[in-house]
Structures are given as C-alpha cells and as structure tokens.
Design a protein around this motif. Structure first.
Motif, PDB file in Angstrom:
ATOM      1  N   GLY A  91      42.382  16.781  36.753  1.00 48.68           N
ATOM      2  CA  GLY A  91      41.063  17.373  36.623  1.00 48.68           C
ATOM      3  C   GLY A  91      41.061  18.283  35.417  1.00 48.68           C
ATOM      4  O   GLY A  91      42.066  18.948  35.137  1.00 48.68           O
ATOM      5  N   THR A  92      39.948  18.327  34.687  1.00 44.97           N
ATOM      6  CA  THR A  92      39.930  19.045  33.408  1.00 44.97           C
ATOM      7  C   THR A  92      39.045  20.287  33.406  1.00 44.97           C
ATOM      8  O   THR A  92      38.917  20.942  32.376  1.00 44.97           O
ATOM      9  CB  THR A  92      39.436  18.107  32.286  1.00 44.97           C
ATOM     10  OG1 THR A  92      38.132  17.609  32.618  1.00 44.97           O
ATOM     11  CG2 THR A  92      40.395  16.937  32.106  1.00 44.97           C
ATOM     12  N   LYS A  93      38.474  20.624  34.549  1.00 45.17           N
ATOM     13  CA  LYS A  93      37.532  21.744  34.570  1.00 45.17           C
ATOM     14  C   LYS A  93      38.134  23.018  33.984  1.00 45.17           C
ATOM     15  O   LYS A  93      37.545  23.677  33.133  1.00 45.17           O
ATOM     16  CB  LYS A  93      37.061  22.000  36.002  1.00 45.17           C
ATOM     17  CG  LYS A  93      36.055  23.136  36.132  1.00 45.17           C
ATOM     18  CD  LYS A  93      35.586  23.308  37.566  1.00 45.17           C
ATOM     19  CE  LYS A  93      34.599  24.463  37.694  1.00 45.17           C
ATOM     20  NZ  LYS A  93      34.131  24.641  39.088  1.00 45.17           N
ATOM     21  N   THR A 108      43.047  19.555  41.303  1.00 43.57           N
ATOM     22  CA  THR A 108      42.432  18.249  41.545  1.00 43.57           C
ATOM     23  C   THR A 108      43.490  17.168  41.665  1.00 43.57           C
ATOM     24  O   THR A 108      44.255  16.949  40.725  1.00 43.57           O
ATOM     25  CB  THR A 108      41.463  17.877  40.407  1.00 43.57           C
ATOM     26  OG1 THR A 108      40.573  18.983  40.168  1.00 43.57           O
ATOM     27  CG2 THR A 108      40.652  16.650  40.775  1.00 43.57           C
ATOM     28  N   GLY A 145      38.105  23.944  43.724  1.00 41.94           N
ATOM     29  CA  GLY A 145      37.314  23.700  42.521  1.00 41.94           C
ATOM     30  C   GLY A 145      38.090  23.519  41.234  1.00 41.94           C
ATOM     31  O   GLY A 145      37.510  23.144  40.215  1.00 41.94           O
ATOM     32  N   VAL A 146      39.386  23.751  41.242  1.00 43.74           N
ATOM     33  CA  VAL A 146      40.203  23.592  40.035  1.00 43.74           C
ATOM     34  C   VAL A 146      41.345  22.607  40.279  1.00 43.74           C
ATOM     35  O   VAL A 146      41.494  21.617  39.553  1.00 43.74           O
ATOM     36  CB  VAL A 146      40.757  24.946  39.542  1.00 43.74           C
ATOM     37  CG1 VAL A 146      41.804  24.734  38.449  1.00 43.74           C
ATOM     38  CG2 VAL A 146      39.620  25.811  39.012  1.00 43.74           C
ATOM     39  N   HIS A 204      38.905  23.220  29.897  1.00 43.43           N
ATOM     40  CA  HIS A 204      37.887  23.214  28.848  1.00 43.43           C
ATOM     41  C   HIS A 204      37.908  24.488  28.004  1.00 43.43           C
ATOM     42  O   HIS A 204      37.402  24.496  26.883  1.00 43.43           O
ATOM     43  CB  HIS A 204      36.508  22.985  29.456  1.00 43.43           C
ATOM     44  CG  HIS A 204      36.317  21.578  29.930  1.00 43.43           C
ATOM     45  ND1 HIS A 204      35.349  21.219  30.840  1.00 43.43           N
ATOM     46  CD2 HIS A 204      36.975  20.432  29.615  1.00 43.43           C
ATOM     47  CE1 HIS A 204      35.420  19.911  31.067  1.00 43.43           C
ATOM     48  NE2 HIS A 204      36.404  19.417  30.336  1.00 43.43           N
TER      49      HIS A 204
END
Length: 250
Positions: free
Chosen positions: A93-95, A180, A177-178, A98
C-alpha cells in the motif's frame, strides 16, 4: 513513544523504560539491516544492564526492525515482544509513501523497490508485491530472509531468536489505514488474487519457517485485533496502552 513510556512507568513504578530516537523522520528510509544493526547494538547494551531480562515494544516500521533485531541477535534476553501495527508480513500500500514518493502506485512500485536503488530504501526492503513474488525473493535483501523464505547461513539462528521469546504479542486492526493489508501486523497477507490469507494458512506458519507455529503451539503467541484505531494513534491511544500493552509487561 514518550507518552507510552510515561504511561508504563505510572502502571509499573520503578520500571526502567528506554526510548530510542534513532532513525526518525527522513532517516527512517535507511536500509533495514543498517537500522537493525545500530539499534540492535544499543538494545544489547540495555539487555546487558538488565540480565534478568527485558521487554521490547516496536511500533510501525519499528516493530519490524525489532523483529529483525531478535533474529540478528538470537542470544537476546527479551522475554516479551509486542509488535504494534507493524508490517510484519510486508507492505502493499502506498498511502503513507506519498510524502516521500508522490507519484508512486502499487502496481508499478516493484519497478523501484525491486532494484539495487530500491533496496537502499527501508520500505523497499519489506515491499511484498503479491503479483511479483519471484522478483520479491530474488531482489529483496531483507524480508524474505528474516521470514526464511530464502534460506541463508543464518536461517537457523533467525528461528532461534524468535522461539526464544516467552511471549509474542501482535496488535493490529481493520481501521489502521496504512499497513496494507492490516493483517500484515499479524503475519497475514495477500495471495496472488489480493485475497488475504490469515497467518495460520500461510506457508511461513504451516512450515514453521521462523518459529511462529512453535510459539503458537506453546501458547506463547497472542493476536489482538482492535477496531477504531488509525495507524498514527496506536502508540498514544491510552485504551490500547492500558488494555493491550501494559498487562503483558510483567
């Protein structure tokens, strides 16, 4: 981590609590093995001052670094290791990336991370692309090794470092939320169809690659799922600290 340290001191008066400030902010992108070696040497010095044994808590990437230390220094005296929302099975996951890599997307991130340049970045060391597993095993210099998915001369000692624990506590939750998938915090992960396989269904557990099954069978492994906690709140959430961390620090 200082608020957590203070909370622990209140609950267990007289307990010595150490918090490391190494590899914060941008320096957290340093290669995982480099961070493990430096922080690991500090931890061994702390352990030497407390021969009766110590407890270890690692949050987020710090939890994966902590596991690496346990495997790299298998003669440690850590009794309980608490992994708090850490990408133990990897990240896809890339949130959170960024901030460092604004244009990065999951399906092409392997082109960066599975390269000599990408392996100089901590996240690249545990980037686990479920669609490019052969590249992951060929290029990643860290995660497939500590998972004993790729065997090395240290494979046995890696397992020794984990099975030495009296208790391994894995904390995570679906509202993170982070991390993943969030189940990575409990060694679950995506299959090639991006369906999550729980820890006990994965080869690293079934084949007892680095000791998870051994701990589980001896009732030394505890999985804790907490709803409603976002990634940036785990280490400051008083309910998490009081209910799911402090009771294990005996």
């Amino acid at each position: 981590m200082i608020p957590m340290a203070e909370r622990i001191k209140q609950a267990h008066p007289g307990t010595k609590v150490y918090v490391t400030d190494k590899f914060g902010d941008w320096s957290s992108l340093a290669p995982m093995w480099h961070q493990i070696q430096e922080i690991g040497e500090d931890l061994m010095n702390i352990a030497a001052a407390h021969p009766e044994g110590i407890n270890l808590i690692g949050y987020s990437q710090g939890g994966l670094i902590a596991r690496g230390i346990l495997e790299q220094f298998p003669n440690h005296t850590v009794h309980t290791f608490i992994s708090l929302s850490s990408p133990q099975a990897g990240q896809y996951g890339t949130k959170f990336l960024h901030l460092f890599f604004p244009g990065l997307v999951c399906h092409t991130a392997y082109e960066l991370f599975y390269s000599s340049i990408g392996q100089h970045i901590s996240v690249g060391n545990y980037w686990n692309d479920p669609h490019h597993q052969s590249l992951y095993r060929s290029y990643s210099r860290f995660l497939p090794y500590v998972n004993n998915e790729v065997l090395s001369s240290q494979s046995n000692s890696y397992k020794d470092g984990i099975t030495r624990l009296r208790k391994l506590v894995l904390i995570g939750g679906p509202d993170d939320g982070v991390i993943t998938p969030w189940q990575s915090s409990q060694f679950g992960y995506f299959d090639e169809n991006e369906e999550v396989m729980e820890m006990r269904d994965r080869k690293v557990y079934v084949l007892d690659k680095f000791g998870l099954k051994t701990l589980d069978k001896k009732r030394r492994l505890t999985l804790i799922e907490v709803n409603g906690v976002s990634h940036l709140d785990w280490h400051t959430n008083e309910t998490v600290i009081d209910k799911y961390i402090i009771p294990f620090l005996k």
